[in-house]
Design a protein around this motif. Sequence first.
Motif, short mmCIF file in Angstrom:
data_model
loop_
_atom_site.label_atom_id
_atom_site.label_comp_id
_atom_site.label_asym_id
_atom_site.label_seq_id
_atom_site.Cartn_x
_atom_site.Cartn_y
_atom_site.Cartn_z
N LYS A 100 2.89 -13.22 4.52
CA LYS A 100 3.86 -12.80 3.51
C LYS A 100 5.28 -12.94 4.05
O LYS A 100 6.20 -13.31 3.35
CB LYS A 100 3.61 -11.36 3.10
CG LYS A 100 2.51 -11.25 2.06
CD LYS A 100 2.52 -9.88 1.43
CE LYS A 100 1.73 -9.91 0.13
NZ LYS A 100 1.67 -8.59 -0.50
N CYS A 132 10.79 0.06 3.33
CA CYS A 132 9.52 0.47 3.94
C CYS A 132 9.45 -0.02 5.39
O CYS A 132 9.87 -1.13 5.70
CB CYS A 132 8.34 -0.09 3.15
SG CYS A 132 6.76 0.47 3.78
N ARG A 152 6.45 0.37 7.23
CA ARG A 152 5.05 0.38 7.66
C ARG A 152 4.59 -0.97 8.18
O ARG A 152 3.59 -1.07 8.89
CB ARG A 152 4.14 0.84 6.51
CG ARG A 152 4.39 2.28 6.10
CD ARG A 152 4.14 3.24 7.26
NE ARG A 152 2.75 3.31 7.63
CZ ARG A 152 1.89 4.19 7.17
NH1 ARG A 152 2.28 5.10 6.33
NH2 ARG A 152 0.64 4.19 7.56
N CYS A 153 5.29 -2.05 7.82
CA CYS A 153 4.93 -3.38 8.34
C CYS A 153 6.19 -4.26 8.29
O CYS A 153 7.21 -3.84 7.74
CB CYS A 153 3.77 -3.99 7.56
SG CYS A 153 4.26 -4.87 6.08
N CYS A 211 9.53 -4.00 2.47
CA CYS A 211 9.69 -3.94 1.01
C CYS A 211 10.82 -2.97 0.64
O CYS A 211 10.95 -1.92 1.24
CB CYS A 211 8.40 -3.46 0.35
SG CYS A 211 7.04 -4.60 0.50
N ASN A 215 6.84 -1.50 -3.91
CA ASN A 215 5.90 -1.59 -2.78
C ASN A 215 4.84 -2.64 -3.10
O ASN A 215 4.53 -2.88 -4.27
CB ASN A 215 5.24 -0.24 -2.54
CG ASN A 215 4.49 0.27 -3.75
OD1 ASN A 215 5.07 0.40 -4.81
ND2 ASN A 215 3.20 0.51 -3.60
N THR A 216 4.29 -3.27 -2.04
CA THR A 216 3.26 -4.28 -2.28
C THR A 216 1.91 -3.82 -1.75
O THR A 216 0.95 -4.58 -1.76
CB THR A 216 3.65 -5.62 -1.63
OG1 THR A 216 4.04 -5.37 -0.28
CG2 THR A 216 4.80 -6.29 -2.36
N CYS A 217 1.83 -2.58 -1.25
CA CYS A 217 0.54 -2.07 -0.79
C CYS A 217 0.54 -0.55 -0.89
O CYS A 217 1.59 0.06 -1.01
CB CYS A 217 0.24 -2.53 0.64
SG CYS A 217 1.16 -1.64 1.90
N PRO A 218 -0.66 0.07 -0.84
CA PRO A 218 -0.72 1.54 -0.97
C PRO A 218 -0.01 2.27 0.16
O PRO A 218 0.52 3.35 -0.03
CB PRO A 218 -2.23 1.84 -0.94
CG PRO A 218 -2.93 0.54 -1.11
CD PRO A 218 -1.99 -0.53 -0.71
N ARG A 219 -0.01 1.64 1.35
CA ARG A 219 0.64 2.30 2.49
C ARG A 219 2.13 2.50 2.23
O ARG A 219 2.74 3.46 2.66
CB ARG A 219 0.45 1.48 3.78
CG ARG A 219 -1.00 1.37 4.22
CD ARG A 219 -1.11 0.99 5.68
NE ARG A 219 -0.27 -0.16 6.02
CZ ARG A 219 0.17 -0.40 7.23
NH1 ARG A 219 -0.13 0.39 8.23
NH2 ARG A 219 0.91 -1.46 7.47
N GLY A 220 2.71 1.53 1.51
CA GLY A 220 4.13 1.61 1.19
C GLY A 220 4.43 2.78 0.27
O GLY A 220 5.41 3.50 0.46
#
Lengths: 427, 124
Positions: A394, B10, B12-13, B17, B35-40
Motif C-alpha cells: 500500500k 494514524c 499503527r503502520c 492514514c 482509516n483503512t483497517c480496524p486497527r486504525g
Amino acid sequence: MNTRMTRQIVVIGGGPAGLAAAAAAKKNGAEDVLILERDRVLGGILNQCIHNGFGLHTFQEELTGPEYAARFIRIVEEQQIPYLLSTIVVDLARLENGRIAVSVMNRSEGLFVIEAEAVILAMGCRERPRGALNIPGYRPAGIFTAGTAQRFVNIEGKMPGREVVILGSGDIGLIMARRMTLEGAKVKVVAELMPYSGGLKRNIVQCLNDYGIPLKLSHTVVDIKGKDRVEAVTIAEVGPDRRPIPGTEEEYTCDTLLLSCGLIPENELTGKLGADLSPVTSGPVVNESLETSIPGVYACGNVLHVHDLVDYVSEEASEAGARAAEYVSGKDCAAGEPCAIRAVDGVRYTVPAVLRIGKMRERQVIRFRVGEVFRDAEVVIELDGKSYRSVRKKIMAPGEMEQVILPKKDLEEIKPSVITIRIRTNM
Amino acid sequence: MANQIRELTCIRCPMGCQIQVTLNEEKEVVNITGNTCPRGAEYAAAEVTHPMRTVTSTVKVIGGELPVVSVKTAGDIPKDGIMACMAAINQVQVKAPVHIGDVLLENAAGLGADLVATRDVEAI
C-alpha cells in the motif's frame, strides 16, 4: 607492537550489532570471541536513546534504549564473552595465511595486534556533519548534530540551547525536538529539504504534532546569522530541483541549530582492509552470509546499512555471528556460483547484494530501501529476467526499510544467475 | 454545541492514514472515517478520547559516575499530564548508585505511574 594474540572471532564495536553478533557466535559454537569497544561502556548509541519504542519485535515489549542494551549486555556477561573497553581499532589488514590482523590501541596496553580467524564489523554509523551540507553563513557556536545534542542532554545532563531550529527530519532530529521541548526549550520549526520526512511516522506524530512543532517539507536553511553564537536562521522553500525559491525566505531567531540530515556507515577500517563498498549505502557489499568481499570478514548493523529499528539490527547481527561461527568451525559447505541481486526502478539497494544458493538459509531475507514514496505499488522479483513473484504494498517510503523473503528451494530449482528487484507502479 | 470533528494521523503502520473522528457533545465517538483497517479505528478512538504516553527523561544523580540517570514512567500517563510529570521529574535528585528498575518517584505527579531508572549509574 610486539604483543600478538590470536582470537577466533574479533567483534569490532560493542553496540547493539556487536553485542548480538558476539552472543550468536558463542551460542553457535565459537569458543573464543572478543568484543572491542571504543567507549567506556558497552551499549553504543542505545545509551543515549533514552526514549522508548525499542524491542517490540525482539522482546515483545516496549523498552528504552538503555534497557534494550542492558538485556544484550546481560546475555554477553552470562556467556562470559570477554570485551575490552576504551579500546579502538586503528587498522585492519589481511594476512597471507588468510587471517585478519586487527591493530588495536588502548591506554593500558598501548598498540597491539590481534590475529583473528574471523572479524565481525559492527562499528555503526556517523551523522552527516555541517561541513557536508554546504550551509552558507557564519560558523558560530550553537550548531550541533542532533545526536551530539542528544548526548549532551541525556548523558552529560547539559542543555545545548533554549531556542531551537532543526534542519532535517531524521528520527534523531524528531526525537530531539521532543526532548528539548520537555526540558523547557522552544523548538520553533523542523525544516526538511525533501518533500517527505526521513523519519518514522510515529515520531512525526508523537514528537512534533504532540507539541505543536511545525514540520516544513521542501524547506532548507539558506543562512545562519550570528558571529559568536547562533542568533537567527533563515529558512526558504525549495523547488523540485531542491534549490531555494527566492522570496520565500523566513527568519527564525534562535540560539541553536540541530542537524538531522542523514547517517553514514563508518567504514574507514573496512576501506583500509580493501573490502568492496557500496556507493549507495557507503557500507560493505555482502553476500547471503553477511560476509564482505574479504573471506572471514562479516558486517552487520548500521556499519552495513542504516536501520530504523534496532530489532532488525539485532536480528541481522545474530545471523552474522552465526555465520562467523560456522566459518571458524571449518564446516563450510559448498557455496555454489554467486548470483547477483540487482536493485532497479526505485529500489536503491539490497542487503545482501550477492546470493550463493548453496549457502542460503531456507528463507533468505532481502532488505532494501526505496528512493521515493510509492503508493499502491508492487515489489517485483525477477529471476534471470523472468517474473518470479510480486508483492503488493500500500505504501513504501525511503524512511522505512522494506524486505522480501526468498525460499531456498525455489532458487535451487531455477538456479538464476541474476535476481532483479524493482518497484512497479500502477499506471 | 454541534458535533466536533478531529483530524489525526494514524501511527499503527507506515500507511499513516489521515483519520477523521466525529465526537458528539458528550465527547463520545460517533463516527470514524479515513482509516483503512480496524486497527486504525481503534487507535483513533483511543487517541481522541484518552490519549496516553510514556514519558522518558533524566534525573540528577549525586555522587555518580554520570551526572544524570535516564528514567521512564513505568506505564503510560494521560498525554495532557506530560508537562506536570516533567515538573515532578525535575524536582527529583538521587544518590548513586542507581540501578535499572529502581523506583525514583512513586505515582509521579499523581498520574498513576511510578518513575523508574532505565540504566545503572554507579557511585564514584
